[in-house]
Design an enzyme around this catalytic site. Structure first.
Site, mmCIF file in Angstrom:
data_model
loop_
_atom_site.group_PDB
_atom_site.id
_atom_site.type_symbol
_atom_site.label_atom_id
_atom_site.label_comp_id
_atom_site.label_asym_id
_atom_site.label_seq_id
_atom_site.Cartn_x
_atom_site.Cartn_y
_atom_site.Cartn_z
ATOM 1 C CE1 TYR A 1 -55.505 -7.998 9.734
ATOM 2 C CE2 TYR A 1 -57.318 -8.977 10.959
ATOM 3 C CZ TYR A 1 -56.442 -8.990 9.887
ATOM 4 O OH TYR A 1 -56.516 -10.005 8.969
ATOM 5 C CD1 TRP B 1 -54.304 -14.487 -2.432
ATOM 6 C CD2 TRP B 1 -53.520 -16.465 -3.075
ATOM 7 N NE1 TRP B 1 -54.321 -15.306 -1.340
ATOM 8 C CE2 TRP B 1 -53.838 -16.534 -1.708
ATOM 9 C CE3 TRP B 1 -52.996 -17.601 -3.689
ATOM 10 C CZ2 TRP B 1 -53.670 -17.683 -0.945
ATOM 11 C CZ3 TRP B 1 -52.821 -18.758 -2.924
ATOM 12 C CH2 TRP B 1 -53.154 -18.792 -1.583
ATOM 13 C CG ASP C 1 -61.113 -10.709 6.306
ATOM 14 O OD1 ASP C 1 -60.980 -10.779 7.554
ATOM 15 O OD2 ASP C 1 -60.213 -11.030 5.513
ATOM 16 C CG PHE D 1 -63.859 -16.459 9.604
ATOM 17 C CD1 PHE D 1 -63.221 -17.301 10.491
ATOM 18 C CD2 PHE D 1 -63.083 -15.628 8.805
ATOM 19 C CE1 PHE D 1 -61.845 -17.331 10.599
ATOM 20 C CE2 PHE D 1 -61.699 -15.648 8.897
ATOM 21 C CZ PHE D 1 -61.071 -16.500 9.803
ATOM 22 C CG HIS E 1 -51.413 -21.409 7.559
ATOM 23 N ND1 HIS E 1 -50.470 -21.145 6.590
ATOM 24 C CD2 HIS E 1 -51.948 -20.201 7.875
ATOM 25 C CE1 HIS E 1 -50.426 -19.841 6.354
ATOM 26 N NE2 HIS E 1 -51.307 -19.262 7.115
ATOM 27 C CG ASP E 2 -53.413 -17.944 10.305
ATOM 28 O OD1 ASP E 2 -52.189 -18.067 10.147
ATOM 29 O OD2 ASP E 2 -54.117 -17.168 9.635
#
Length: 328
Positions: free
Chosen positions: A131, A148, A194, A221, A239-240
């Site tokens: 980021y 997706w 987010d 979050f 999974h991170d």
């Protein structure tokens, strides 16, 4: 060999081979393709033949000349102009993940991620690098959203979610999964929760007027309160992180969740005997390079959800990912 096969596919995608053949709507010779793309005929001929071997292109012979066209897979997923393209995900793999594979041996020896070596940064947070620029952020968000367009509706229809009309997509990125949700459940609204910089980037590519049921809220979050909702979605998020961190996040979501609500986890699910699936095993190795998490078995997900308080856990496997629903 696997990595080189990927590079062949990505090279054809980057050069625009699949786009050209999709737009042409006819078989083309290697000479014509090379001329239109401005490449060496010799080099392109070898690339096209390799793509035929990989079943990405088809070839027909006419007047002793090979004519090339896309397979259905190439038309659907590999052309950048295709509505279900996986180009962004492939570019992320090519630019970020695969170059880092040189550090895999260190990750195995040490049992920890190699973020600091990979990116020459002081932090152990992989997302600090991802980021750090708007270009990287957009590339990562687009890549995560690619999945997706292929698998979203399959997973969101694994259970009847029509009773959940107020939905929060935790770590929802650019809103690709949210769009799939409201197309399946027209009465629902989805809040994408987010990081503020992710939300800012997503708003720049704002959803169309018919998708006004999607909203954005910036926050961390782990640190900030999550929006109240009937259903929380965690798509390729757990999974991170390691088990303790996942349990903390799920517990936080459980407390915010309305009675009768739930959490929907979308992840690759490893077989209980850990013999597969192969794609999950590959992802788990990649995650070891960049994060502290892992791909998990169904029983491991059940344990995390139960520890957070969720009950009535249901699960279904899709083609590449699993859907796991826990209720409060």
């Amino acid at each position: 060999m696997f990595l080189f096969c990927f590079q062949i596919m990505f090279t054809a995608c980057e050069l625009g081979v699949f786009d050209l053949l999709l737009e042409s709507k006819e078989l083309l010779s290697s000479a014509v393709i090379a001329e239109r793309l401005g490449t060496s005929h010799i080099g392109l001929q070898r690339l096209l033949e390799a793509c035929v071997g990989l079943k990405l292109l088809r070839m027909e012979r006419k007047d002793n000349e090979g004519l090339f066209g896309n397979t259905d897979l190439a038309n659907l997923c590999l052309a950048k102009s295709s509505p279900r393209t996986q180009y962004n995900f492939m570019k992320l793999l090519s630019d970020i993940f695969y170059p880092g594979s040189q550090y895999l041996i260190d990750a195995v020896r040490e049992g920890k991620n190699q973020i600091q070596s990979l990116y020459a940064i002081a932090s152990n947070d992989p997302f600090e690098y991802v980021y750090s620029t708007e270009e990287r952020l957009q590339r990562f968000s687009s890549a995560m959203g690619d999945a997706w367009s292929l698998h979203g509706q399959e997973l969101l229809s694994a259970f009847d979610l029509s009773c959940f009309q107020v939905v929060c997509d935790v770590g929802g990125g650019n809103g690709a999964l949210a769009k799939e949700y409201i197309s399946l459940y027209p009465k629902a609204t989805v809040t994408i929760f987010d990081l503020p910089k992710v939300v800012e980037g997503a708003k720049k590519k704002s959803v169309s007027s018919e998708e006004c049921r999607i909203s954005f809220q910036g926050g961390d979050f782990f640190k900030d309160p999550v929006p109240e909702a009937d259903l929380y979605i965690l798509a390729r998020t757990l999974h991170d992180w390691d088990d303790d961190t996942c349990e903390q996040l799920l517990t936080k979501i459980y407390k915010a969740c309305k009675p009768g609500g739930g959490v929907l986890v979308l992840e690759t699910v490893i077989n209980e005997d850990r013999t597969g699936p192969f794609v999950g095993q590959i992802y788990s190795m990649m995650i070891m390079l960049f994060c502290d998490g892992k791909e998990r078995t169904q029983s491991e997900f059940n344990a995390l959800l139960n520890a957070a308080g969720f009950k009535e856990i249901q699960s279904k496997k899709g083609n590449n990912y699993g859907a796991i629903l826990g209720r409060k």
